[in-house]
Design an enzyme around this catalytic site. Structure first.
Site, PDB file in Angstrom:
ATOM      1  N   LYS A 116       0.818  -1.217   0.000  1.00 50.82           N
ATOM      2  CA  LYS A 116       0.000   0.000   0.000  1.00 50.82           C
ATOM      3  C   LYS A 116       0.861   1.281   0.000  1.00 50.82           C
ATOM      4  CE  LYS A 116      -3.966  -2.158   2.361  1.00 50.82           C
ATOM      5  NZ  LYS A 116      -4.922  -2.032   3.497  1.00 50.82           N
ATOM      6  N   TYR A 161     -12.414  -2.133  -3.361  1.00 48.61           N
ATOM      7  CA  TYR A 161     -12.856  -2.259  -1.960  1.00 48.61           C
ATOM      8  C   TYR A 161     -14.379  -2.132  -1.822  1.00 48.61           C
ATOM      9  CZ  TYR A 161      -8.344  -2.437   0.511  1.00 48.61           C
ATOM     10  OH  TYR A 161      -7.119  -2.834   1.030  1.00 48.61           O
ATOM     11  N   PHE A 220     -15.206   4.052   7.133  1.00 52.75           N
ATOM     12  CA  PHE A 220     -13.857   4.421   6.687  1.00 52.75           C
ATOM     13  C   PHE A 220     -13.664   4.286   5.168  1.00 52.75           C
ATOM     14  CE2 PHE A 220     -13.827   0.000   8.221  1.00 52.75           C
ATOM     15  CZ  PHE A 220     -13.442  -0.671   7.062  1.00 52.75           C
ATOM     16  N   ARG A 241      -1.884 -14.158   4.872  1.00 49.03           N
ATOM     17  CA  ARG A 241      -2.576 -13.456   5.966  1.00 49.03           C
ATOM     18  C   ARG A 241      -1.749 -13.563   7.256  1.00 49.03           C
ATOM     19  NH1 ARG A 241      -6.869 -10.124   4.649  1.00 49.03           N
ATOM     20  NH2 ARG A 241      -7.141 -10.175   6.895  1.00 49.03           N
ATOM     21  N   THR A 272      -5.217  -6.834  11.011  1.00 44.93           N
ATOM     22  CA  THR A 272      -5.540  -5.559  10.343  1.00 44.93           C
ATOM     23  C   THR A 272      -5.016  -4.359  11.136  1.00 44.93           C
ATOM     24  OG1 THR A 272      -7.560  -6.616   9.529  1.00 44.93           O
ATOM     25  CG2 THR A 272      -7.456  -4.203   9.394  1.00 44.93           C
ATOM     26  N   ARG A 287       2.691  -6.144   9.343  1.00 46.88           N
ATOM     27  CA  ARG A 287       1.967  -5.016   9.937  1.00 46.88           C
ATOM     28  C   ARG A 287       2.548  -4.639  11.299  1.00 46.88           C
ATOM     29  NH1 ARG A 287      -3.974  -6.917   7.740  1.00 46.88           N
ATOM     30  NH2 ARG A 287      -4.122  -5.464   5.989  1.00 46.88           N
ATOM     31  N   ASN A 290      -2.024   0.388   6.748  1.00 45.02           N
ATOM     32  CA  ASN A 290      -1.432  -0.819   7.315  1.00 45.02           C
ATOM     33  C   ASN A 290      -0.587  -1.628   6.338  1.00 45.02           C
ATOM     34  OD1 ASN A 290      -3.504  -1.825   5.833  1.00 45.02           O
ATOM     35  ND2 ASN A 290      -4.645  -2.722   7.538  1.00 45.02           N
ATOM     36  N   HIS A 298      -2.241  -5.379   1.632  1.00 45.62           N
ATOM     37  CA  HIS A 298      -3.539  -6.049   1.465  1.00 45.62           C
ATOM     38  C   HIS A 298      -3.262  -7.497   1.085  1.00 45.62           C
ATOM     39  CE1 HIS A 298      -7.500  -7.179  -0.026  1.00 45.62           C
ATOM     40  NE2 HIS A 298      -6.836  -7.769  -1.018  1.00 45.62           N
ATOM     41  N   GLU A 313      -9.757 -10.846  -7.320  1.00 42.89           N
ATOM     42  CA  GLU A 313      -8.798  -9.749  -7.156  1.00 42.89           C
ATOM     43  C   GLU A 313      -7.610  -9.884  -8.109  1.00 42.89           C
ATOM     44  OE1 GLU A 313      -9.940  -8.941  -2.452  1.00 42.89           O
ATOM     45  OE2 GLU A 313      -7.914  -9.602  -2.951  1.00 42.89           O
TER      46      GLU A 313
HETATM   47  P1  DAT Z   1      -7.728  -6.613   5.969  1.00 52.30           P
HETATM   48  O1  DAT Z   1      -6.973  -5.613   5.136  1.00 52.30           O
HETATM   49  O2  DAT Z   1      -6.922  -7.118   7.134  1.00 52.30           O
HETATM   50  O3  DAT Z   1      -8.337  -7.720   5.146  1.00 52.30           O
HETATM   51  P2  DAT Z   1     -10.431  -5.502   6.150  1.00 52.30           P
HETATM   52  O4  DAT Z   1     -10.739  -6.277   4.906  1.00 52.30           O
HETATM   53  O5  DAT Z   1     -11.349  -5.669   7.318  1.00 52.30           O
HETATM   54  O6  DAT Z   1      -8.936  -5.814   6.663  1.00 52.30           O
HETATM   55  O7  DAT Z   1     -10.378  -3.952   5.828  1.00 52.30           O
HETATM   56  C1  DAT Z   1      -9.811  -3.485   4.615  1.00 52.30           C
HETATM   57  C2  DAT Z   1      -8.986  -2.270   4.908  1.00 52.30           C
HETATM   58  O8  DAT Z   1      -9.830  -1.225   5.386  1.00 52.30           O
HETATM   59  C3  DAT Z   1      -7.942  -2.446   6.027  1.00 52.30           C
HETATM   60  O9  DAT Z   1      -6.749  -3.066   5.574  1.00 52.30           O
HETATM   61  C4  DAT Z   1      -7.728  -1.035   6.455  1.00 52.30           C
HETATM   62  C5  DAT Z   1      -9.135  -0.428   6.338  1.00 52.30           C
HETATM   63  N1  DAT Z   1      -9.821  -0.505   7.646  1.00 52.30           N
HETATM   64  C6  DAT Z   1     -10.370  -1.613   8.207  1.00 52.30           C
HETATM   65  N2  DAT Z   1     -10.902  -1.330   9.408  1.00 52.30           N
HETATM   66  C7  DAT Z   1     -10.679  -0.004   9.608  1.00 52.30           C
HETATM   67  C8  DAT Z   1     -10.973   0.918  10.665  1.00 52.30           C
HETATM   68  N3  DAT Z   1     -11.606   0.519  11.755  1.00 52.30           N
HETATM   69  N4  DAT Z   1     -10.570   2.214  10.514  1.00 52.30           N
HETATM   70  C9  DAT Z   1      -9.929   2.621   9.398  1.00 52.30           C
HETATM   71  N5  DAT Z   1      -9.622   1.814   8.372  1.00 52.30           N
HETATM   72  C10 DAT Z   1      -9.978   0.522   8.473  1.00 52.30           C
HETATM   73 MG    MG Z   2      -9.857  -7.750   3.776  1.00 54.17          MG
END
Ligand code: DAT
Ligand code: MG
Length: 140
Positions: free
Chosen positions: A11, A51, A59, A87, A93, A104, A114, A117, A128
């Site tokens: 990212k 996304y 968010f 993962r 996350t 991370r 973070n 992805h 994807e």
């Molecule tokens: P991951 O990337 O671990 O699969 P996710 O699919 O739940 O996590 O979320 C996608 C992305 O969205 C994550 O990498 C960062 C952002 N995100 C998730 N939860 C968040 C939050 N509480 N506040 C801000 N950004 C968030």
């Molecule tokens: Mg995810």
């Protein structure tokens, strides 16, 4: 366990800090092979489609802005159980919850920024990968 492919993105927070090589080393040390990779700049709209599953989350707008803020490195990782393995190497996350030694835990700046992805299941991995790579870019 079968050989799988998963979609990974390094990212903007990580590309900005020149961490691509360090992150790739973590993948390779874990036995994941980088079988395709390119550096691209996403538009906010392209990030939004990627996304889309999160579009009702508070968010979402911030996430799309962030993903479009600077170039990303999109890549296909291959290996035994690659989806779960990736993962594991990524960590949770929220970097505050990520296990020591994970990408991370070492590199992420916040839950939103973070560093990486990774696809979360075989179906999303296939979707994807197809979003970013053509068949010609994927050597068998
Ligand atoms: P991951 O990337 O671990 O699969 P996710 O699919 O739940 O996590 O979320 C996608 C992305 O969205 C994550 O990498 C960062 C952002 N995100 C998730 N939860 C968040 C939050 N509480 N506040 C801000 N950004 C968030
Ligand atoms: Mg995810």
């Amino acid at each position: 366990m079968a050989t799988e492919r998963t979609l990974s993105i390094i990212k903007p927070d990580a590309t900005r800090r020149n961490l691509t090589g360090k992150i790739n080393a973590k993948f390779e040390e874990a036995g994941l092979r980088i079988v395709a990779q390119k550096r691209i700049k996403l538009s906010k709209e392209q990030a939004g489609v990627f996304y889309e599953v999160h579009k009702e989350r508070p968010f979402y707008d911030e996430l799309c802005e962030f993903m479009a803020s600077e170039p990303v490195v999109v890549q296909v990782l291959e290996g035994e159980g690659a989806i779960a393995k990736n993962r594991e190497v990524m960590g949770a996350t929220n970097p505050a919850d990520a296990a020591p030694g994970t990408i991370r835990a070492e590199f992420a700046e916040s839950v939103g920024e973070n560093s990486v992805h990774g696809s979360d299941a075989p179906e999303t991995a296939a979707q994807e990968i197809a979003y970013f790579f053509s068949g010609l870019e994927l050597v068998g």
